[in-house]
Design a protein around this motif. Structure first.
Motif, PDB file in Angstrom:
ATOM      1  N   SER A 239       0.810  -1.220   0.000  1.00  0.00           N
ATOM      2  CA  SER A 239       0.000   0.000   0.000  1.00  0.00           C
ATOM      3  C   SER A 239       0.841   1.268   0.000  1.00  0.00           C
ATOM      4  CB  SER A 239      -0.912  -0.005   1.233  1.00  0.00           C
ATOM      5  OG  SER A 239      -0.122  -0.098   2.398  1.00  0.00           O
ATOM      6  N   ILE A 240       2.166   1.116   0.013  1.00  0.00           N
ATOM      7  CA  ILE A 240       3.034   2.303   0.013  1.00  0.00           C
ATOM      8  C   ILE A 240       3.636   2.497  -1.378  1.00  0.00           C
ATOM      9  CG2 ILE A 240       5.061   3.393   1.073  1.00  0.00           C
ATOM     10  CD1 ILE A 240       4.568   1.457   3.487  1.00  0.00           C
ATOM     11  N   GLY A 241       3.200   3.567  -2.025  1.00  0.00           N
ATOM     12  CA  GLY A 241       3.751   3.878  -3.344  1.00  0.00           C
ATOM     13  C   GLY A 241       5.177   4.386  -3.179  1.00  0.00           C
ATOM     14  N   VAL A 242       6.059   3.986  -4.094  1.00  0.00           N
ATOM     15  CA  VAL A 242       7.466   4.386  -3.984  1.00  0.00           C
ATOM     16  C   VAL A 242       7.938   5.054  -5.274  1.00  0.00           C
ATOM     17  CG1 VAL A 242       9.841   3.558  -3.710  1.00  0.00           C
ATOM     18  CG2 VAL A 242       7.996   2.482  -2.405  1.00  0.00           C
ATOM     19  N   ILE A 243       8.515   6.230  -5.109  1.00  0.00           N
ATOM     20  CA  ILE A 243       9.168   6.881  -6.244  1.00  0.00           C
ATOM     21  C   ILE A 243      10.568   7.272  -5.794  1.00  0.00           C
ATOM     22  CG2 ILE A 243       9.158   8.893  -7.788  1.00  0.00           C
ATOM     23  CD1 ILE A 243       6.070   8.875  -7.502  1.00  0.00           C
ATOM     24  N   GLY A 244      11.553   6.815  -6.495  1.00  0.00           N
ATOM     25  CA  GLY A 244      12.922   7.156  -6.158  1.00  0.00           C
ATOM     26  C   GLY A 244      13.673   7.537  -7.415  1.00  0.00           C
ATOM     27  N   ASN A 245      14.895   8.037  -7.263  1.00  0.00           N
ATOM     28  CA  ASN A 245      15.722   8.225  -8.459  1.00  0.00           C
ATOM     29  C   ASN A 245      16.995   7.420  -8.316  1.00  0.00           C
ATOM     30  OD1 ASN A 245      16.785  10.008  -6.532  1.00  0.00           O
ATOM     31  ND2 ASN A 245      17.470  11.461  -8.054  1.00  0.00           N
ATOM     32  N   VAL A 296       5.681   7.629  -0.902  1.00  0.00           N
ATOM     33  CA  VAL A 296       6.926   8.194  -0.407  1.00  0.00           C
ATOM     34  C   VAL A 296       7.824   8.504  -1.610  1.00  0.00           C
ATOM     35  CG1 VAL A 296       7.930   5.912   0.109  1.00  0.00           C
ATOM     36  CG2 VAL A 296       8.865   7.949   1.192  1.00  0.00           C
ATOM     37  N   VAL A 297       8.248   9.765  -1.663  1.00  0.00           N
ATOM     38  CA  VAL A 297       9.142  10.196  -2.734  1.00  0.00           C
ATOM     39  C   VAL A 297      10.525  10.375  -2.107  1.00  0.00           C
ATOM     40  CG1 VAL A 297       9.658  12.015  -4.410  1.00  0.00           C
ATOM     41  CG2 VAL A 297       7.285  11.352  -3.986  1.00  0.00           C
ATOM     42  N   ASN A 298      11.466   9.587  -2.555  1.00  0.00           N
ATOM     43  CA  ASN A 298      12.814   9.655  -1.980  1.00  0.00           C
ATOM     44  C   ASN A 298      13.803   9.992  -3.084  1.00  0.00           C
ATOM     45  OD1 ASN A 298      15.082   9.414  -0.416  1.00  0.00           O
ATOM     46  ND2 ASN A 298      15.049   7.170  -0.355  1.00  0.00           N
ATOM     47  N   LEU A 299      14.160  11.270  -3.161  1.00  0.00           N
ATOM     48  CA  LEU A 299      15.009  11.708  -4.267  1.00  0.00           C
ATOM     49  C   LEU A 299      16.228  12.465  -3.790  1.00  0.00           C
ATOM     50  CD1 LEU A 299      12.317  13.072  -6.732  1.00  0.00           C
ATOM     51  CD2 LEU A 299      13.464  10.892  -6.871  1.00  0.00           C
ATOM     52  N   LEU A 300      17.335  12.081  -4.379  1.00  0.00           N
ATOM     53  CA  LEU A 300      18.571  12.800  -4.143  1.00  0.00           C
ATOM     54  C   LEU A 300      19.004  13.370  -5.476  1.00  0.00           C
ATOM     55  CD1 LEU A 300      20.579  10.435  -1.832  1.00  0.00           C
ATOM     56  CD2 LEU A 300      20.111  12.822  -1.418  1.00  0.00           C
ATOM     57  N   GLY A 301      19.205  14.661  -5.522  1.00  0.00           N
ATOM     58  CA  GLY A 301      19.558  15.293  -6.786  1.00  0.00           C
ATOM     59  C   GLY A 301      20.984  14.968  -7.178  1.00  0.00           C
ATOM     60  N   GLY A 302      21.189  14.696  -8.456  1.00  0.00           N
ATOM     61  CA  GLY A 302      22.538  14.556  -9.003  1.00  0.00           C
ATOM     62  C   GLY A 302      22.350  15.154 -10.364  1.00  0.00           C
ATOM     63  N   ILE A 303      22.046  14.248 -11.308  1.00  0.00           N
ATOM     64  CA  ILE A 303      21.630  14.706 -12.619  1.00  0.00           C
ATOM     65  C   ILE A 303      20.174  15.190 -12.523  1.00  0.00           C
ATOM     66  CG2 ILE A 303      20.590  12.784 -13.895  1.00  0.00           C
ATOM     67  CD1 ILE A 303      23.029  13.064 -15.835  1.00  0.00           C
ATOM     68  N   THR A 304      19.456  14.765 -11.464  1.00  0.00           N
ATOM     69  CA  THR A 304      18.074  15.220 -11.225  1.00  0.00           C
ATOM     70  C   THR A 304      18.101  16.502 -10.392  1.00  0.00           C
ATOM     71  OG1 THR A 304      17.375  12.930 -11.181  1.00  0.00           O
ATOM     72  CG2 THR A 304      15.834  14.527 -10.295  1.00  0.00           C
ATOM     73  N   MET A 345       7.701  17.373   4.270  1.00  0.00           N
ATOM     74  CA  MET A 345       9.055  17.034   3.866  1.00  0.00           C
ATOM     75  C   MET A 345       9.859  16.634   5.094  1.00  0.00           C
ATOM     76  SD  MET A 345      11.060  19.297   1.092  1.00  0.00           S
ATOM     77  CE  MET A 345      12.800  18.942   1.210  1.00  0.00           C
ATOM     78  N   LEU A 346      10.474  15.469   5.057  1.00  0.00           N
ATOM     79  CA  LEU A 346      11.270  15.016   6.188  1.00  0.00           C
ATOM     80  C   LEU A 346      12.740  14.982   5.792  1.00  0.00           C
ATOM     81  CD1 LEU A 346       8.810  12.314   7.481  1.00  0.00           C
ATOM     82  CD2 LEU A 346       9.400  14.443   8.621  1.00  0.00           C
ATOM     83  N   ASP A 347      13.605  15.112   6.808  1.00  0.00           N
ATOM     84  CA  ASP A 347      15.014  15.327   6.528  1.00  0.00           C
ATOM     85  C   ASP A 347      15.786  14.085   6.107  1.00  0.00           C
ATOM     86  OD1 ASP A 347      15.063  18.022   6.787  1.00  0.00           O
ATOM     87  OD2 ASP A 347      15.454  17.978   8.955  1.00  0.00           O
ATOM     88  N   THR A 348      15.384  12.930   6.634  1.00  0.00           N
ATOM     89  CA  THR A 348      16.156  11.746   6.275  1.00  0.00           C
ATOM     90  C   THR A 348      15.265  10.690   5.627  1.00  0.00           C
ATOM     91  OG1 THR A 348      15.845  10.466   8.298  1.00  0.00           O
ATOM     92  CG2 THR A 348      17.621  12.110   8.325  1.00  0.00           C
ATOM     93  N   MET A 349      15.937   9.800   4.940  1.00  0.00           N
ATOM     94  CA  MET A 349      15.289   8.684   4.261  1.00  0.00           C
ATOM     95  C   MET A 349      14.556   7.794   5.274  1.00  0.00           C
ATOM     96  SD  MET A 349      17.598   6.280   1.856  1.00  0.00           S
ATOM     97  CE  MET A 349      17.177   4.612   1.405  1.00  0.00           C
ATOM     98  N   ASP A 350      15.240   7.465   6.385  1.00  0.00           N
ATOM     99  CA  ASP A 350      14.639   6.607   7.406  1.00  0.00           C
ATOM    100  C   ASP A 350      13.369   7.244   7.964  1.00  0.00           C
ATOM    101  OD1 ASP A 350      16.850   5.094   6.946  1.00  0.00           O
ATOM    102  OD2 ASP A 350      17.493   4.928   9.031  1.00  0.00           O
ATOM    103  N   LEU A 351      13.432   8.559   8.285  1.00  0.00           N
ATOM    104  CA  LEU A 351      12.268   9.246   8.863  1.00  0.00           C
ATOM    105  C   LEU A 351      11.112   9.271   7.877  1.00  0.00           C
ATOM    106  CD1 LEU A 351      13.876  12.350  10.641  1.00  0.00           C
ATOM    107  CD2 LEU A 351      12.734  10.405  11.746  1.00  0.00           C
ATOM    108  N   ALA A 352      11.403   9.585   6.621  1.00  0.00           N
ATOM    109  CA  ALA A 352      10.344   9.673   5.608  1.00  0.00           C
ATOM    110  C   ALA A 352       9.687   8.312   5.406  1.00  0.00           C
ATOM    111  CB  ALA A 352      10.917  10.194   4.299  1.00  0.00           C
ATOM    112  N   ILE A 353      10.489   7.271   5.348  1.00  0.00           N
ATOM    113  CA  ILE A 353       9.938   5.938   5.106  1.00  0.00           C
ATOM    114  C   ILE A 353       9.131   5.464   6.321  1.00  0.00           C
ATOM    115  CG2 ILE A 353      10.545   3.508   4.701  1.00  0.00           C
ATOM    116  CD1 ILE A 353      12.959   4.656   3.033  1.00  0.00           C
ATOM    117  N   ARG A 354       9.672   5.722   7.521  1.00  0.00           N
ATOM    118  CA  ARG A 354       8.944   5.323   8.728  1.00  0.00           C
ATOM    119  C   ARG A 354       7.594   6.046   8.780  1.00  0.00           C
ATOM    120  NH1 ARG A 354      12.269   4.874  14.207  1.00  0.00           N
ATOM    121  NH2 ARG A 354      13.141   6.708  13.250  1.00  0.00           N
ATOM    122  N   ALA A 355       7.593   7.339   8.435  1.00  0.00           N
ATOM    123  CA  ALA A 355       6.342   8.113   8.440  1.00  0.00           C
ATOM    124  C   ALA A 355       5.349   7.511   7.448  1.00  0.00           C
ATOM    125  CB  ALA A 355       6.630   9.568   8.098  1.00  0.00           C
ATOM    126  N   ALA A 356       5.844   7.116   6.286  1.00  0.00           N
ATOM    127  CA  ALA A 356       4.968   6.535   5.262  1.00  0.00           C
ATOM    128  C   ALA A 356       4.395   5.202   5.748  1.00  0.00           C
ATOM    129  CB  ALA A 356       5.731   6.343   3.961  1.00  0.00           C
TER     130      ALA A 356
END
Lengths: 361, 291
Positions: A239-245, A296-304, A345-356
């Motif tokens: 039930s948790i949608g995931v979008i990452g880069n 949960v959208v988990n994105l770290l910019g590089g080329i993005t 918006m949450l600061d870390t990956m772990d926090l965002a995922i736990r919240a989701a």
């Protein structure tokens, strides 16, 4: 992308690799005329892309007396979930010996490798594990356009010389088709000589365009649609949608969801350099899947670029909550945009995922 | 020095495309901040004479090398021309070529890597974020704001997952001696072991963080090399719960020993005595363990 047996055999035939006589049919009433062209005794082979086709009843012998009944039976079948739509009518072979031959890519050595065994017709993984000495591995400098003689000699050892010509021609196919695997299993000795009794060719997915193939037909319809937008996508059942880069970060996101005892609904990697339109489409696609309670959208910019991502999320305007973790190139601007529109918006990956995971429960 | 240093002049191939422009700017902003040579020239066939953020563009690599001292090239050209671009840089005897481009045909890359080797050129990538040595040089797209100078060497097959690991390290107070993304494709130039050799020769790396994924067995080779060199190494492997990647078919699995999935890879690393994190945020505590 994989070629079916009948396609691989056509490619082999064109390349001078001997194959049994055969005709491809698409309905049972074509079977009898096909038999009259091919041979008195034939095998009907379902052209479905599954392993263990023979054991699953996808290969049936037939002759002039029973051809119509056997063809009707095979066309009525569903083999491992796939409906039989194409059948290869092929001459039955009198086989005295079976060999294994393939050319693939060795990742560690960064070279093509020829794999040849005088003990074909067995499960090749089992052979490689239990009697590795029975499987010859000959590496090929990728700058060779054709195979030098010493490589062919090293590959076949004391096997019949005519196999050497088949190896040369298979290498030509491997190069010309941008293949990652060209396999003949089994390669058989018959009174007519050595023949490719079965064939498999897998193309490099990054070379499809220059091979004149516009669509990768191995992808499920939604995956193909997703690919057109530039991302890789797999549906799961949570039930948790995931979008990452990036594949790594997206995989890691799924791993952490599992770690917190959540269930991911999908895997979606938006790819490098995703612009706002692609992100918008990704968010809408994931939101449209039944059962998705939170994304949960988990994105770290590089080329993005984070600002592009933020614009895409906002433009998607979906009803489920979106929990965002964004960092990297143009981060401040991305953060400002999202906060302005009230996204969490949450600061870390772990926090965002736990919240989701909490929202999903 | 890890492939490049503070004084290494950088060439960008594919300088006038949107990614090329965008990252020339970011690379040179960082170069200015730390006082390194940065990007000194770019190439795009047919666009010679133009400038990108003050960087002169040439029609060919050989022309660029005639006018500038170039120690490394960063490639942003489209996938179809990528193999060619690597060979062009190698032909001009550029010592290091960092290939950012993704979706490159695998046969082109095998051929280009083989040719580059014969020219004495080392290829990093393709499909990689490049490398960054904090305070010395940035070649590629790794966000410099996440990095901090220190003694942890990071080597990874992933792009964004690498950024994740760097930000975990930096916030835990572990700076980096070098960060090298080797690329996620089946066939890549420099592998874990070669990068670890480079960390070792450079001498400033105290701990290696090896970031892997499902597929292949390069992680195991790399871990063994670090152990042989007496360098403490910890690892993280992504993909334990991910759906199985498309496989190359049975023959590919044979060559790789059929042990490319994440769980068996983690088992093999642990059997070598290497701590493996279950999630990226655990990496800093594992570094404490091995120090």
């Amino acid at each position: 992308m994989k070629f079916r047996e009948y396609e691989a055999k056509q490619i082999f035939r064109d390349a001078g690799i001997p194959v049994p006589n055969s005709v491809l049919i698409t309905s049972p009433n074509e079977a009898a005329p096909a038999l009259s062209i091919v041979a008195d005794n034939v095998v009907l082979k379902a052209q479905v892309d599954v392993g263990g086709r023979g054991k699953a009843g996808g290969i049936l012998p037939a002759n002039a007396d029973n051809i119509n009944a056997v063809a009707a039976e095979l066309f009525g079948k569903t083999i491992k979930g796939l409906k039989v739509e194409k059948v290869l009518v092929e001459e039955a072979l009198e086989i005295s010996h079976e060999y294994y031959l393939s050319i693939t890519i060795d990742r560690s050595k960064k070279m093509p490798v020829i794999l040849f065994s005088k003990e074909g017709g067995v499960e090749i993984e089992t052979l490689a594990k239990e009697r590795p000495e029975a499987l010859r591995r000959i590496y090929v400098d990728p700058s060779f356009v054709t195979l030098p003689d010493f490589i062919v000699r090293n590959a076949i050892g004391d096997a019949p010389k005519e196999i050497g010509k088949i190896i040369r021609n298979l290498y030509t196919v491997f190069i010309a088709k941008d293949a990652v695997l060209a396999e003949i299993n089994p390669l058989v000795m018959t009174p007519q000589g050595v023949l490719a009794a079965d064939g498999k060719i897998i193309l490099d997915d990054n070379s499809l365009a220059r091979q004149g193939i516009s669509e990768n037909r191995d992808l499920a319809p939604r995956e193909a649609e997703a690919e057109k937008h530039g991302f890789s996508y797999v549906e799961l059942d949570g039930s948790i949608g995931v979008i990452g880069n990036g594949a790594g970060l997206t995989m890691s996101t799924l791993d952490i969801i599992a770690h917190y005892k959540g269930k991911a609904a999908n895997f979606l990697d938006v790819g490098g350099g995703a612009n706002s339109d692609r992100v918008m489409y990704a968010v809408r696609l994931v939101a449209s899947m039944p059962g998705v309670k939170v994304i949960v959208v988990n994105l770290l910019g590089g080329i993005t670029r984070c600002d592009e991502v933020a614009k895409g999320i906002i433009a998607a305007g979906i009803s489920q909550p979106v929990i965002v973790r964004l960092a990297g190139t143009n981060e401040a601007e991305g953060r400002r945009l999202l906060e302005e529109h009230g996204y969490r918006m949450l600061d870390t990956m772990d926090l965002a995922i736990r919240a989701a995971v909490e929202v999903a429960q | 020095m890890i492939y490049a240093g503070k004084n290494t002049g950088i060439l960008v191939q594919g300088a006038t495309g949107s990614q090329g422009k965008f990252h020339i700017n970011l690379m040179n902003e960082y170069a200015k901040e730390i006082g390194s040579a940065g990007v000194v020239a770019g190439t795009t066939p047919g666009k010679g004479g133009q400038e990108v953020f003050g960087v002169p563009v040439f029609n060919s690599v050989i022309e660029a090398t005639e006018e500038h001292d170039i120690g490394a090239s960063v490639i942003f050209v489209p996938a179809g021309g990528c193999g060619d671009a690597i060979m062009e840089a190698a032909d001009a005897r550029i010592p290091a070529v960092i290939t950012i481009t993704e979706h490159t045909p695998v046969h082109d890359i095998m051929r280009a890597i083989t040719y580059a080797r014969s020219c004495g050129t080392r290829v990093i990538g393709p499909n990689c974020p490049g490398m960054l040595v904090p305070g010395e040089c940035k070649l590629g797209i790794i966000p410099a704001n996440l990095c901090m100078k220190g003694d942890v060497g990071v080597v990874s097959r992933s792009g964004t997952l690498t950024y994740q690991v760097i930000s975990e390290l930096t916030s835990a107070g572990f700076g980096q001696s070098g960060i090298v993304g080797i690329g996620g494709d089946a066939v890549i130039g420099q592998t874990f072991s070669e990068v670890i050799d480079e960390f070792h020769a450079d001498g400033r790396t105290k701990t290696v963080v090896l970031i892997g994924e499902v597929g292949g067995n390069l992680e195991i080779e790399g871990a063994r090399r670090a152990i042989d060199l007496g360098m403490p190494v910890i690892s993280y492997i992504a993909g334990v719960s991910a759906p199985k990647e498309k496989r190359m078919g049975h023959a590919g699995a044979i060559v790789e020993g059929g042990e490319g999935d994440a769980s068996s890879k983690i088992e093999r690393l642990r059997a070598l005595g290497i701590p493996v994190a279950t999630r990226p945020s655990q990496i800093p505590e594992l570094i404490h363990e091995v120090r």
